[in-house]
Design a protein around this motif. Structure first.
Motif, PDB file in Angstrom:
ATOM      1  N   ASN A 263     -57.166  57.230  10.735  1.00  0.00           N
ATOM      2  CA  ASN A 263     -55.821  57.322  10.687  1.00  0.00           C
ATOM      3  C   ASN A 263     -55.343  55.826  10.326  1.00  0.00           C
ATOM      4  OD1 ASN A 263     -52.783  58.142  10.605  1.00  0.00           O
ATOM      5  ND2 ASN A 263     -52.882  58.294  12.678  1.00  0.00           N
ATOM      6  N   LYS A 264     -54.632  55.855   9.210  1.00  0.00           N
ATOM      7  CA  LYS A 264     -54.282  54.471   8.777  1.00  0.00           C
ATOM      8  C   LYS A 264     -55.441  53.457   8.604  1.00  0.00           C
ATOM      9  CE  LYS A 264     -50.167  55.684   8.305  1.00  0.00           C
ATOM     10  NZ  LYS A 264     -50.448  57.190   7.737  1.00  0.00           N
ATOM     11  N   SER A 265     -56.632  53.974   8.203  1.00  0.00           N
ATOM     12  CA  SER A 265     -57.966  53.009   8.183  1.00  0.00           C
ATOM     13  C   SER A 265     -58.187  52.710   9.559  1.00  0.00           C
ATOM     14  CB  SER A 265     -57.683  52.037   7.358  1.00  0.00           C
ATOM     15  OG  SER A 265     -57.405  52.308   6.109  1.00  0.00           O
ATOM     16  N   ARG A 266     -58.137  53.506  10.824  1.00  0.00           N
ATOM     17  CA  ARG A 266     -58.192  53.225  12.253  1.00  0.00           C
ATOM     18  C   ARG A 266     -59.070  54.169  12.691  1.00  0.00           C
ATOM     19  NH1 ARG A 266     -53.432  50.663  11.193  1.00  0.00           N
ATOM     20  NH2 ARG A 266     -53.180  48.710  11.709  1.00  0.00           N
ATOM     21  N   PRO A 267     -59.929  54.232  13.611  1.00  0.00           N
ATOM     22  CA  PRO A 267     -60.497  55.218  14.064  1.00  0.00           C
ATOM     23  C   PRO A 267     -59.585  55.837  15.132  1.00  0.00           C
ATOM     24  CG  PRO A 267     -61.541  53.267  14.906  1.00  0.00           C
ATOM     25  CD  PRO A 267     -60.701  52.948  13.874  1.00  0.00           C
ATOM     26  N   ASN A 268     -59.446  57.342  15.114  1.00  0.00           N
ATOM     27  CA  ASN A 268     -58.678  57.831  16.051  1.00  0.00           C
ATOM     28  C   ASN A 268     -59.287  59.086  16.583  1.00  0.00           C
ATOM     29  OD1 ASN A 268     -55.231  57.579  16.243  1.00  0.00           O
ATOM     30  ND2 ASN A 268     -56.557  56.229  14.877  1.00  0.00           N
TER      31      ASN A 268
END
Lengths: 156, 638
Positions: free
Chosen positions: A124-129
């Motif tokens: 999500n938004k290039s972040r791991p979630n």
């Protein structure tokens, strides 16, 4: 002349090594992201199960296979697995429906819409979630360690 | 001295600028690294400042939109129109470089949740969807209430995130976040990389050039070194002298020009190969006879060599002794020819002892050459010394050249002073005293001769001469007893010892030749000197300790040396009538000597009173003007 050539070669090699960081194209693409994903999934699966992990990922690529195999025991078929991670846009109904199998997705919307999944790991938004749905955890009698507390959502 | 001449003098001068350049390059490298950081920062500011400003305006618009609401979060959650308007503001921020723009809040659990997202449908987060943040920096904005920039090192697709607080009543309610794609930073880094490569490239080129320059300098040094060495003999050649003569400190050296006597005959008789072999051996002899680090040997011409012997401040006589040593070594060496025959050679040497008086090395060398010419004129096989004046110095001391000339011209002689047995009033011994006739036939006494030649081979030559003169007198007059004064160095000099051994082959000579020595520290401390004295006593010589009571006098060492006679110093004897201490000193010396079985001689007995006193004290022998003055050999009583 030999002496001169020797020094020219040494200097050239030094220059090449200096710029070695420019040659990362030699490394397999996205391997780092898959490694991170594999580590997280293996950790989640191990924490969710009361038995040794047998992981199944549908339509697994060769790269995924080689990376995941380092962190988890892979199952060749859906039926033999006790943890299924669907990380591709495939029809969930085409996957087997074993009773005691845990389902995990990489899509937040699918998580919300499909009761089979108890959690999701996604970018999500290039972040791991990571998201777990509390009600589904309870239904499956999954007790996650406290370190996962921040990822548990009480979505109805 | 110009740079060009420095370069020609020594490659060493090349290394200094090389090191300097290397140092400057290092400085440049360090400056470049700092410059790169500064340029990076500047480029970042240039490329992001406008975007940051636009984002701030956007945040302001959102704040203005919500300012009437007390709870921004609830207002946005519940009002779809408000959501759309906020989203439309956020969408204006999206560019190829700004990948995401979104509005989040932090819930009671400290979890960030979306309120609005400008992303397209697939990527769009839902309202209240959780956002797992990767950095604790996100929480800082709630404390500092100021914009925060987060640089990403782990995320692959994002380079940085810019967070802006939206406040209500000085409390941060919302956070407007924009994520920059890595494209922007890559562009900045690309510009930096071009710059960096350019600088590194230039430095590498300079480095390579320097490297080859250093290589060339080392090669040049080797070539030059080889060009300074005489291929036949292995000593320095004329090129060396031509290059370095201006750098030679004339104060530091004496200059000796050496020429092999009748070298042409060797070439003519035995052939040039033999001549070459002789030259090589002579050169090796010169190298082994000189000090490796201090002295310089140069083959100046065909059979001419130049020796620069370094002077030492505390021992000015050493260089001359080195010249004498190599002279005698060559005299005593048999040179082997290719035919396995061996020949004896002699050399002529001209020495300039005072090169510092010349303005240039060439002038100083010419004077050594003049001395060499004189040596050849005098029949070769000799050392000829040049010193500046050839006359006496201010204290009336003769110069080395003058003393050497006197020895060679046989102008040295001995005068003799009686030593009287005061009991019998008969002559017991004579003491031989050195005298030199100058060019005007005036007599020069030892005090004008010895100071100049202390420590040099000339002193030994004089001892040799005096011993020879006395030996002749002893042979001529079988009842005569003569004492000769020896220097402490003579006792350890092989030439003198060898001479004394030769004389001692005639037992009638040894027992009549007394050896007078001043008791010095050298004499008593050097084991070799003590051994030699014992040996001389065994050969039959009588040992006299001269000037006892003055200077380095010690009864214990006296017992060690075991002399036959001690001569009480004249300065004590002269005061024996007037000074109680002198009297007591003499009295004690006499008592000790009697106990030790040593005979005593009183020097400087100048009148009858002193004579009476010493007789009363039991001194048997006396010497002084009261009995006789030193006289020539013709007045000897035998």
């Amino acid at each position: 002349m030999d002496f001169l050539m020797k020094h020219v070669i040494i200097i050239s090699l030094l220059a090449i090594f200096t710029y070695a960081d420019n040659y990362t194209f030699l490394v397999k693409p996205y391997q780092k992201e898959i490694e991170l994903e594999a580590k997280i999934i293996a950790e989640i699966a191990a924490s969710s199960l009361n038995e040794p992990l047998r992981l199944f990922i549908p339509e697994m690529s060769k790269l995924e296979k080689s990376v995941y195999a380092q962190y988890a025991t892979l199952s060749a078929t859906c039926e033999d697995a006790n943890f299924i991670f669907i990380n591709k846009n495939i029809d969930a109904n085409s996957i087997c429906h074993a009773k005691n199998t845990l389902y995990f997705t990489n899509n937040y919307r699918k998580l919300l819409s499909d009761e089979r999944y108890f959690g999701a790991f996604f970018w999500n938004k290039s972040r791991p979630n990571i998201v777990f749905i509390q009600r589904r955890l309870q239904a499956r009698h999954i007790h996650l360690p406290s370190s996962f507390e921040q990822f548990i959502e009480s979505i109805e | 001295m110009t740079l060009r001449s420095l370069w020609h003098k020594s490659p060493f001068y090349f290394f200094i600028p090389t090191l300097l350049i290397a140092f400057v390059l290092l400085l440049l490298l360090s400056y470049t690294i700092k410059l790169e950081e500064q340029i990076g920062r500047k480029l970042f500011t240039i490329s992001t400042s406008d975007l940051f400003k636009i984002t701030q305006n956007c945040a302001l618009q959102v704040e203005n939109l919500l300012h009437e609401q007390q709870d921004y979060v609830e207002a946005l959650k519940n009002d779809v129109t408000l959501q759309r308007r906020v989203e439309s503001y956020l969408k204006t921020l999206l560019t190829p470089n700004i990948k995401y723009a979104y509005l989040v809040y932090k819930d009671d659990r400290g979890i960030f949740r979306f309120l609005s997202d400008a992303s397209n449908k697939e990527d769009k987060a839902m309202i209240n969807q959780k956002l797992d943040v990767e950095s604790p920096e996100w929480f800082r904005i709630y404390e500092e209430k100021r914009p925060v920039i987060i640089h990403h090192t782990l995320l692959h697709q994002l380079s940085l995130t810019y967070l802006l607080p939206i406040q209500y009543d000085h409390q941060v309610q919302l956070v407007l976040a924009i994520d920059f794609s890595i494209q922007k930073i890559e562009e900045v880094n690309y510009v930096l990389a071009i710059l960096k490569r350019g600088i590194v490239g230039i430095m590498v080129i300079i480095g390579v050039i320097l490297f080859f320059l250093i290589l060339q300098a080392i090669r040049l040094k080797d070539i030059r070194k080889n060009s300074f060495i005489d291929k036949l003999t292995g000593v320095y050649n004329r090129n060396y002298l031509q290059h370095y003569q201006d750098l030679i400190q004339l104060d530091d050296y004496i200059i000796a020009a050496l020429d092999i006597d009748y070298f042409k005959k060797i070439n003519d008789t035995y052939g040039h190969d033999s001549g070459d072999q002789v030259l090589t051996q002579i050169a090796q002899t010169l190298l082994t006879s000189t000090r490796e680090k201090e002295d310089i040997v140069i083959r100046y011409g065909g059979e001419e060599f130049l020796i620069l012997a370094r002077m030492q401040k505390n021992d000015p006589s050493t260089p001359l002794n080195i010249v004498e040593k190599l002279f005698s070594t060559i005299q005593n060496t048999r040179f082997v020819l290719p035919s396995n025959e061996s020949i004896q050679l002699s050399v002529s040497i001209g020495v300039n002892l005072v090169p510092q008086k010349s303005r240039t090395f060439q002038e100083a060398f010419k004077l050594a050459d003049v001395a060499l010419y004189n040596a050849k004129s005098k029949g070769r096989n000799t050392i000829e010394i040049y010193d500046e004046s050839g006359h006496k110095d201010q204290r009336g001391h003769l110069s080395l050249a003058e003393i050497k000339a006197a020895i060679e011209e046989d102008r040295l002689t001995c005068y003799y002073q009686k030593i009287i047995d005061v009991e019998t009033a008969q002559i017991s011994h004579y003491e031989a005293l050195l005298r030199l006739f100058d060019h005007e036939n005036r007599i020069v006494t030892p005090d004008k001769i010895l100071p100049s030649i202390q420590g040099t081979f000339l002193l030994r030559n004089i001892t040799q001469k005096v011993l020879g003169v006395c030996y002749q007198q002893l042979r001529l007059h079988p009842k005569l007893c003569i004492n000769v004064n020896l220097n402490p160095q003579d006792i350890i000099d092989e030439t003198i010892l060898s001479l004394l051994k030769t004389y001692a082959q005639d037992p009638l000579i040894a027992k009549r030749l007394g050896l007078e020595l001043v008791e010095t520290e050298d004499l008593v401390r050097k084991e070799k000197a003590k051994e030699n004295l014992t040996m001389l006593k065994r050969l039959g010589y009588q040992i006299f300790i001269d000037d006892f009571g003055s200077g380095y006098s010690n009864f214990i060492y006296l017992a060690e040396l075991k002399p036959d006679f001690i001569k009480i110093d004249g300065s004590i004897i002269q005061k024996i009538l007037t000074d109680t201490i002198s009297f007591l000193l003499v009295k004690n010396i006499v008592t000790f000597a009697k106990e030790a079985g040593i005979q005593v001689i009183a020097e400087y007995v100048s009148d009858e009173g002193i004579c009476e006193q010493i007789r009363d004290l039991g001194i048997r022998y006396a010497q002084g003007f009261f009995f006789s003055r030193p006289e020539s050999a013709s007045s000897l009583c035998y």
